[in-house]
Design an enzyme around this catalytic site. Structure first.
Site, PDB file in Angstrom:
ATOM      1  N   GLY A 295       1.607   3.439  -3.109  1.00 57.92           N
ATOM      2  CA  GLY A 295       0.655   4.407  -3.649  1.00 57.92           C
ATOM      3  C   GLY A 295       0.095   5.391  -2.650  1.00 57.92           C
ATOM      4  O   GLY A 295      -0.714   6.248  -3.010  1.00 57.92           O
ATOM      5  N   HIS A 296       0.530   5.292  -1.378  1.00 60.25           N
ATOM      6  CA  HIS A 296      -0.039   6.182  -0.353  1.00 60.25           C
ATOM      7  C   HIS A 296       1.027   6.557   0.673  1.00 60.25           C
ATOM      8  O   HIS A 296       1.121   5.934   1.724  1.00 60.25           O
ATOM      9  CB  HIS A 296      -1.197   5.486   0.348  1.00 60.25           C
ATOM     10  CG  HIS A 296      -2.077   6.424   1.134  1.00 60.25           C
ATOM     11  ND1 HIS A 296      -1.818   6.780   2.430  1.00 60.25           N
ATOM     12  CD2 HIS A 296      -3.223   7.056   0.807  1.00 60.25           C
ATOM     13  CE1 HIS A 296      -2.767   7.577   2.869  1.00 60.25           C
ATOM     14  NE2 HIS A 296      -3.628   7.775   1.911  1.00 60.25           N
ATOM     15  N   PHE A 297       1.797   7.592   0.410  1.00 60.99           N
ATOM     16  CA  PHE A 297       1.938   8.298  -0.854  1.00 60.99           C
ATOM     17  C   PHE A 297       3.371   8.128  -1.322  1.00 60.99           C
ATOM     18  O   PHE A 297       4.268   7.997  -0.482  1.00 60.99           O
ATOM     19  CB  PHE A 297       1.647   9.796  -0.660  1.00 60.99           C
ATOM     20  CG  PHE A 297       0.275  10.119  -0.159  1.00 60.99           C
ATOM     21  CD1 PHE A 297      -0.816  10.015  -0.993  1.00 60.99           C
ATOM     22  CD2 PHE A 297       0.088  10.527   1.141  1.00 60.99           C
ATOM     23  CE1 PHE A 297      -2.089  10.346  -0.542  1.00 60.99           C
ATOM     24  CE2 PHE A 297      -1.180  10.850   1.606  1.00 60.99           C
ATOM     25  CZ  PHE A 297      -2.273  10.746   0.765  1.00 60.99           C
TER      26      PHE A 297
ATOM     27  N   VAL B  16       0.813  -1.209   0.000  1.00 56.47           N
ATOM     28  CA  VAL B  16       0.000   0.000   0.000  1.00 56.47           C
ATOM     29  C   VAL B  16       0.852   1.267   0.000  1.00 56.47           C
ATOM     30  O   VAL B  16       0.452   2.308  -0.532  1.00 56.47           O
ATOM     31  CB  VAL B  16      -0.957  -0.005   1.224  1.00 56.47           C
ATOM     32  CG1 VAL B  16      -0.198   0.150   2.535  1.00 56.47           C
ATOM     33  CG2 VAL B  16      -2.011   1.089   1.096  1.00 56.47           C
TER      34      VAL B  16
ATOM     35  N   ILE C 189       2.406   6.809   4.356  1.00 52.90           N
ATOM     36  CA  ILE C 189       1.534   6.941   5.518  1.00 52.90           C
ATOM     37  C   ILE C 189       0.453   5.874   5.402  1.00 52.90           C
ATOM     38  O   ILE C 189      -0.054   5.609   4.301  1.00 52.90           O
ATOM     39  CB  ILE C 189       0.911   8.356   5.592  1.00 52.90           C
ATOM     40  CG1 ILE C 189      -0.020   8.476   6.807  1.00 52.90           C
ATOM     41  CG2 ILE C 189       0.195   8.728   4.323  1.00 52.90           C
ATOM     42  CD1 ILE C 189      -0.580   9.870   7.008  1.00 52.90           C
TER      43      ILE C 189
END
Length: 314
Positions: free
Chosen positions: A49-51, A46, A56
């Protein structure tokens, strides 16, 4: 306390990585409370893509951890009437207080507040790290029959969306265009298309998320049910994309502050197209996004969420 391993939790909840947000859990023998633990690692997909450049843990994954721990407590410790399936019915007054970064350990707590005769149960839930309280709120779970939440949708002759014409007449932004506005990237860009972004005179903005079994966030999902917290994230991304597309907000970040209320009425499954219809109000740096989530002609969820605009996470 009764201890549960990651494998046991996955089997009981029928949830697998990357959406299973508990590594281990313990339940009070009296059935009133539960404690979970999630080790947050930079190696988790994850964070691609975040971020990018500012990893985070998404707030909705904290929500997932709290819901999963409450479901485990409900299923294992709280007998009751109702159906055979435990579902998330509502989220209320859930606030995100501190960001969660890789390298921290997330402690998740769920405490039974009210057990209702209709098969519902209300829980107070929190997530915290070494830095203090990260998030807290109230969730409502219910025992239902599978048929109550699953709509028998056909492949052919599916009912038409009530927003089809409005979306066709609006100005569309594809996924590449969204990546020019939002900092989100796959696997945590949860919109495939948006309509009417940045058009302050448009009565409504729209977003689409195609629910694919090949989605990287859905690896290992054997039920085909798209998680409710990810629906909320898609709605939040739509609201942020709309606000960040305004010239005065270009280059900023939209940070989730909390969920005032979210209600869930029906499941969405692989093969469905999730349509989000909503609007967004901004006053200064803070904003309120409200929306409804639809599959074909069925409203499956509604939400009201707050966010804030920032130059950077640090």
């Amino acid at each position: 306390m009764r201890a549960y391993s990651h494998h046991q939790i996955a089997t009981i909840l029928e949830t697998a990585a990357p959406m299973l947000m508990l590594d281990v859990a313990e339940l009070d023998e009296n059935g009133g409370a539960a404690l979970g633990r999630k080790a947050v690692s930079i190696s988790e997909g994850v964070f691609q893509g975040h971020f990018p450049g500012q990893p985070i843990l998404p707030g909705v994954l904290q929500v997932s951890a709290m819901v999963q721990l409450s479901r485990l407590l409900f299923q294992e410790s709280i007998p009751g009437i109702g159906g055979t399936q435990i579902v998330l019915r509502q989220i209320r007054r859930l606030k995100f207080r501190k960001p969660v970064f890789p390298g921290t350990v997330l402690k998740v707590e769920a405490c039974l507040q009210e057990r209702r005769v209709d098969g519902e149960a209300e829980f107070q839930v929190t997530c915290s790290t070494e830095a203090g309280l990260a998030s807290a709120g109230t969730i409502l779970l219910a025992r239902v029959n599978t048929s109550d939440y699953d709509h028998p949708r056909q492949i052919a002759e599916r009912p038409e969306s009530p927003f089809r014409q409005a979306m066709a007449e609006g100005t569309a932004t594809d996924a590449l265009g969204l990546m020019n506005i939002l900092p989100h990237r796959p696997p945590f860009l949860l919109l495939d298309k948006a309509v009417n972004l940045g058009q302050v005179d448009a009565p409504m903005i729209f977003g689409c998320k195609n629910l694919s079994a090949c989605d990287m966030m859905m690896v290992g999902n054997a039920t085909g049910v798209y998680p409710f917290p990810l629906m909320l994230e898609a709605a939040a991304q739509l609201g942020c994309a709309h606000v960040l597309s305004l010239p005065e907000n270009r280059g900023k970040l939209g940070i989730f502050l909390g969920i005032d209320e979210a209600n869930f009425y029906q499941h969405a499954k692989f093969g469905d197209q999730l349509v989000i219809a909503g609007h967004c109000d901004v006053g200064g740096r803070a904003g309120l996004a409200e929306g409804e989530l639809w599959v074909d002609d069925q409203k499956i969820a509604s939400c009201a969420m707050k966010f804030i605009l920032m130059d950077s996470l640090h």
